[in-house]
Design a protein around this motif. Structure first.
Motif, short mmCIF file in Angstrom:
data_model
loop_
_atom_site.label_atom_id
_atom_site.label_comp_id
_atom_site.label_asym_id
_atom_site.label_seq_id
_atom_site.Cartn_x
_atom_site.Cartn_y
_atom_site.Cartn_z
N LYS A 162 0.83 -1.21 0.00
CA LYS A 162 0.00 0.00 0.00
C LYS A 162 0.87 1.27 0.00
CE LYS A 162 -4.24 1.94 1.66
NZ LYS A 162 -5.48 1.70 2.38
N ALA A 163 1.96 1.24 0.76
CA ALA A 163 2.87 2.40 0.76
C ALA A 163 3.42 2.63 -0.64
CB ALA A 163 4.00 2.18 1.77
N SER A 165 1.99 1.76 -3.38
CA SER A 165 0.90 2.21 -4.26
C SER A 165 0.62 3.71 -4.07
CB SER A 165 -0.36 1.38 -4.04
OG SER A 165 -1.04 1.82 -2.89
N CYS A 166 0.95 4.25 -2.90
CA CYS A 166 0.83 5.71 -2.69
C CYS A 166 1.76 6.45 -3.65
CB CYS A 166 1.18 6.09 -1.25
SG CYS A 166 -0.04 5.57 -0.03
N THR A 169 0.32 6.25 -7.11
CA THR A 169 -0.83 7.14 -7.25
C THR A 169 -0.40 8.59 -7.37
OG1 THR A 169 -2.19 5.61 -5.97
CG2 THR A 169 -3.00 7.87 -6.17
N LEU A 170 0.53 9.01 -6.50
CA LEU A 170 0.96 10.41 -6.52
C LEU A 170 1.67 10.74 -7.84
CD1 LEU A 170 2.16 10.72 -2.83
CD2 LEU A 170 0.17 11.85 -3.87
N ARG A 229 5.91 10.42 1.86
CA ARG A 229 5.13 10.24 3.08
C ARG A 229 4.17 11.41 3.35
NH1 ARG A 229 5.34 11.94 8.37
NH2 ARG A 229 4.66 10.41 9.94
N ALA A 232 1.34 11.75 0.86
CA ALA A 232 0.40 10.63 0.95
C ALA A 232 -0.52 10.79 2.15
CB ALA A 232 1.17 9.31 1.03
N LEU A 237 -4.27 9.18 1.54
CA LEU A 237 -4.21 7.94 0.75
C LEU A 237 -4.02 6.74 1.66
CD1 LEU A 237 -1.84 8.99 -2.21
CD2 LEU A 237 -4.34 8.93 -2.17
N VAL A 238 -3.55 7.00 2.89
CA VAL A 238 -3.21 5.93 3.82
C VAL A 238 -3.21 6.54 5.21
CG1 VAL A 238 -0.72 6.42 3.60
CG2 VAL A 238 -1.46 4.11 4.20
N TRP A 243 0.91 3.58 7.12
CA TRP A 243 2.14 4.02 6.45
C TRP A 243 3.37 3.54 7.22
CZ3 TRP A 243 3.66 6.04 1.93
CH2 TRP A 243 4.99 6.48 1.86
#
Lengths: 271, 271
Positions: A162-163, A165-166, A169-170, A229, A232, A237-238, A243
């Motif tokens: 997931k981290a 994927s941040c 995405t960004l 970080r 995100a 996003l998380v 994170w």
């Protein structure tokens, strides 16, 4: 909303980021660059040289080539020039220029080199088409890109995925594509290059490669993820806890029983 | 509930599956096996030979080695024996045996070869420990496994990723691990092997490799995913429409602008 989304850079321009780019360049030099050698006297365009992390290698490996390195960012060019000078390179000319409107005549260059640049562009095919214009018929283009979707590891971790994927995405929000490595073949083909050949360069890391544990998994990949970080978290996003767990799990893959995989793609084509 | 979960085989034993295993063996022979050569006179154990897809290659590449190939399935052994005979191999003895209770004395073999087997076992470390017992001090083990989490492609597709995840889930339900490739280093280390070395073997497919588009992306990987369709639908892991879209999207990566990536891992260790 960005005022100039075509030209943002997801990783930022901090000092830590500069350090990360240099660590990355050193660890990966052989893997990515051992087969890029330009003949003496040939004219080479490096498009998007940034702070010169790859330029130093280019200049060293092809000391007789006449290299022109361009970038959009003037501060980056200043750093790149100092870096190449410090390493003894004398065959590079630096120039501020836009990859979408190159200040060179048709067929100016024998070879073009593009490394970790397309992933940040909105329109990689038009950029490649612009580059093709300034290449001589029969000249070659070499493109190197990563692919963050190629990252997997042990122990596996949903939070770590997931981290990552941040970051993906960004980069996408800024118009880039962090999964571009796998697309080099169609991109180069669409831009009109012939004899397109793509060769993946996989980085496999386990405890028997301590230099890669340190230089790649920690200093290159995880540092890159950590760089987004704040953004995100700001965008939600998380969660902060997730994170932190994700980053901890990425470092966990650096333990003696961990492994880490990532693949770069190197594509070449002929005009 | 399975009566004998340790010994189920997620891919089944159909004729189409046999064909898939043979296509796979042919396309990947060089990539996976070119550096596995056993000296004349050495005693080699192949643990889990199945229908002999890899046994043929083993016997051909090391014609002087004395190979013992074991498997749990008697029907598979019959096929393996016929296949090796048909290919001219004369250096293989077949034997029905369980990898967890090998009918051999300590230190019987100079080398051990295990290919696409650990991924189906509940307890790979105990299995490796059993194998280590029958290896001579100084002898080597070679293990080859895939990793379905290493599959990525262009165009990317959530449905295709979901179809692949059904295979991963079903293999896990049967006690296997379809993500085992990335774990070879810790598994071999935990089982007590020394000098463990893992080398990834990436299969990169684009339209410039038509033999891989056909032989790997379609006939090997996508056929393997398709093999769990009925069970995935029966368990409700995915809707019929989503499954069909996922499979269609996997075939879509075989178009001229598509790409496909998958990585096998080859690990060696010394007793």
């Amino acid at each position: 909303m960005k005022t100039n989304p075509r030209h943002t850079y997801v990783h930022g321009y901090s000092r830590r980021e500069a350090r990360r780019l240099l660590d990355q360049a050193q660890t990966l030099t052989e893997l990515l660059h051992h087969d890029t050698l330009y003949p003496a006297g040939s004219r080479v365009l490096e498009a998007g040289c940034g702070i010169g992390a790859q330029t130093v290698t280019l200049a060293e490996k092809s000391p007789g080539a006449l290299i022109t390195s361009i970038d959009l960012s003037e501060p980056s060019l200043v750093q790149a020039e100092a870096r190449v000078k410090a390493s003894g390179g004398r065959n590079v000319t630096f120039l501020q220029a836009d990859i979408y409107s190159l200040p060179f005549g048709d067929g100016t260059f024998d070879h073009i080199f593009v490394c970790f640049v397309l992933e940040h562009l909105h329109d990689p095919v038009p950029a490649l088409t612009c580059l093709r214009r300034v290449l001589k018929p029969g000249g070659t283009i070499t493109v190197i890109e990563g692919d963050h979707g190629s990252a997997y590891f042990s122990p596996d971790s949903e939070a770590a995925r997931k981290a990552i994927s941040c970051l993906i995405t960004l980069q996408q929000e800024e118009g880039g594509n962090a999964l571009i490595g796998r697309e080099l073949y169609p991109l180069l083909s669409r831009a009109g290059f012939q004899d397109v050949t793509v060769s993946p360069r996989m980085v496999y890391v386990d405890a028997s490669h301590p230099e890669l544990v340190e230089g790649f998994t920690k200093q290159t990949f995880t540092a890159m993820v950590e760089g987004v970080r704040d953004e995100a978290l700001r965008q939600g996003l998380v969660s902060r806890a997730e994170w932190d767990r994700g980053i901890r799990d990425l470092y966990r893959t650096c333990e003696p029983d961990g492994t880490f995989c990532y693949t770069f793609f190197k594509g070449t084509g002929v005009k």
